[in-house]
Design a protein around this motif. Structure first.
Motif, PDB file in Angstrom:
ATOM      1  N   SER A   1       0.811  -1.232   0.000  1.00  0.00           N
ATOM      2  CA  SER A   1       0.000   0.000   0.000  1.00  0.00           C
ATOM      3  C   SER A   1       0.838   1.274   0.000  1.00  0.00           C
ATOM      4  O   SER A   1       0.492   2.261   0.655  1.00  0.00           O
TER       5      SER A   1
ATOM      6  N   GLN B   1      -0.455   5.124   4.639  1.00  0.00           N
ATOM      7  CA  GLN B   1      -0.209   3.708   4.398  1.00  0.00           C
ATOM      8  C   GLN B   1      -0.941   2.855   5.435  1.00  0.00           C
ATOM      9  O   GLN B   1      -1.591   1.849   5.089  1.00  0.00           O
TER      10      GLN B   1
ATOM     11  N   LYS C   1      -6.586   9.071  -1.947  1.00  0.00           N
ATOM     12  CA  LYS C   1      -5.775   8.354  -0.951  1.00  0.00           C
ATOM     13  C   LYS C   1      -4.676   9.231  -0.359  1.00  0.00           C
ATOM     14  O   LYS C   1      -3.827   8.740   0.374  1.00  0.00           O
TER      15      LYS C   1
ATOM     16  N   LYS D   1      -5.604  -5.634   4.967  1.00  0.00           N
ATOM     17  CA  LYS D   1      -4.324  -6.283   4.715  1.00  0.00           C
ATOM     18  C   LYS D   1      -3.529  -6.425   6.010  1.00  0.00           C
ATOM     19  O   LYS D   1      -3.682  -5.635   6.934  1.00  0.00           O
TER      20      LYS D   1
ATOM     21  N   ASP E   1      -4.708   2.858   4.830  1.00  0.00           N
ATOM     22  CA  ASP E   1      -5.008   2.062   3.645  1.00  0.00           C
ATOM     23  C   ASP E   1      -4.944   0.565   3.957  1.00  0.00           C
ATOM     24  O   ASP E   1      -5.773  -0.219   3.497  1.00  0.00           O
ATOM     25  N   LEU E   2      -3.963   0.176   4.744  1.00  0.00           N
ATOM     26  CA  LEU E   2      -3.843  -1.232   5.121  1.00  0.00           C
ATOM     27  C   LEU E   2      -5.053  -1.706   5.914  1.00  0.00           C
ATOM     28  O   LEU E   2      -5.572  -2.811   5.694  1.00  0.00           O
TER      29      LEU E   2
ATOM     30  N   LYS F   1      -8.204  -1.794   3.586  1.00  0.00           N
ATOM     31  CA  LYS F   1      -8.132  -2.888   2.606  1.00  0.00           C
ATOM     32  C   LYS F   1      -8.025  -4.264   3.259  1.00  0.00           C
ATOM     33  O   LYS F   1      -7.904  -5.268   2.571  1.00  0.00           O
TER      34      LYS F   1
END
Length: 321
Positions: free
Chosen positions: A10, A204, A294, A213, A207-208, A211
């Motif tokens: 990411s 980052q 983002k 992740k 976003d992780l 998503k």
């Protein structure tokens, strides 16, 4: 020439790959090529630094690289993807899923000729290993460089005979920023240019989580932020050291945010590194509206305590807006 473009999870490598793909002299391989996760780079680095890898290490690399060429059935991919994102799944099951999924990557489909090139390289590597005790330090370095140069040139020709080829994640940051071998890999690869894509760690992290992740979504936000800092702060510290010490004609970095705030400078840096001479006129056609959404996610209020914690701990790795 091969151009490796990649960053941590990411960090926004894909938009930069899209930008570079606009140059007529560049061809991009579809998908990622994570050769480093086979252990190949560890063996090469050891030989280059006068260490002797064991036969077990070699055979593990051989088995893994050949497995990377094989396909993972689509039904398995769907099932594993669902299981990996399922809250409450046991770590033991997740680890087994990850190991199996990592071993089947369809590289011979994405890169026709991958298995043939790799099997030939492995034969040469085994010969090199069997004769390491019969050569001096300088000879071992030269032979290692020649072996890797031949191998990567053969992979490049699987894509194109006359264009520069871009591989995504050819050098994953976890390996490239290794404290022992990070700066050695660029020395062993004369025909590869490495671009590290960075991103503000606050965005980052968000976003992780969004998503789903790295399983951060299964943790309390404060716990997830702590895990993130523990993993990425030492890695990014090593990244900064590597970028300072490596040959800038072989390794450089750009930021995801540069696309919107310092595009000309970053693009010129990439053009110089990869010797891209004719700039295309199609950049205005790119639609990066989704990517721009983002940027500065940490200012939107969500995860404010967690991003403040990350800012405090990782202040030297924030993007300078």
């Amino acid at each position: 020439m091969i151009i490796s473009i990649g960053g941590s999870v990411s960090t926004g490598s894909t938009p930069w790959i899209d930008i570079i793909s606009a140059y007529n002299e560049v061809q991009v391989m579809d998908g990622e090529l994570r050769l480093g996760e086979s252990g190949l780079y560890d063996i090469i680095s050891k030989i280059y630094t006068q260490q002797t890898p064991t036969q077990e290490e070699f055979f593990n690399v051989k088995k893994t690289l050949i497995g990377f060429g094989e396909k993972l059935p689509i039904t398995s991919r769907i099932a594993f993807s669902f299981l990996h994102r399922l809250p409450g799944a046991s770590p033991a099951i997740i680890n087994k899923v990850n190991e199996y999924r990592k071993g089947r990557r369809s590289y011979d489909t994405r890169l026709p000729g991958f298995l043939s090139c790799t099997k030939h390289m492995l034969k040469e590597l085994e010969l090199l290993l069997n004769n390491t005790n019969n050569s001096d330090a300088h000879t071992r370095k030269i032979k290692t460089q020649q072996l890797m140069s031949t191998y990567f040139s053969s992979l490049q020709k699987c894509i194109s005979n006359d264009k520069k080829v871009v591989f995504d994640q050819l050098f994953t940051p976890r390996l490239l920023f290794d404290m022992h071998y990070g700066c050695i890999m660029p020395e062993t690869l004369s025909n590869v240019k490495i671009v590290v894509v960075r991103r503000d760690p606050r965005d980052q992290f968000i976003d992780l989580v969004l998503k789903r992740k790295k399983r951060y979504h299964t943790m309390k936000p404060c716990e997830a932020a702590s895990h993130f800092v523990n993993e990425y702060l030492p890695r990014y510290d090593r990244m900064s050291a590597m970028l300072e010490n490596c040959d800038p004609s072989k390794v450089t970095d750009v930021w995801f945010e540069d696309i919107f705030f310092d595009f000309e400078t970053a693009l010129s840096k990439l053009e110089k590194l990869a010797d891209l001479k004719t700039r295309p006129s199609v950049f205005h056609c790119f639609d990066f509206s989704d990517a721009f959404a983002k940027v500065k996610m940490y200012e939107k209020g969500s995860f404010s305590k967690e991003t403040d914690f990350i800012k405090d701990r990782m202040h030297s790795h924030l993007y300078k807006y």
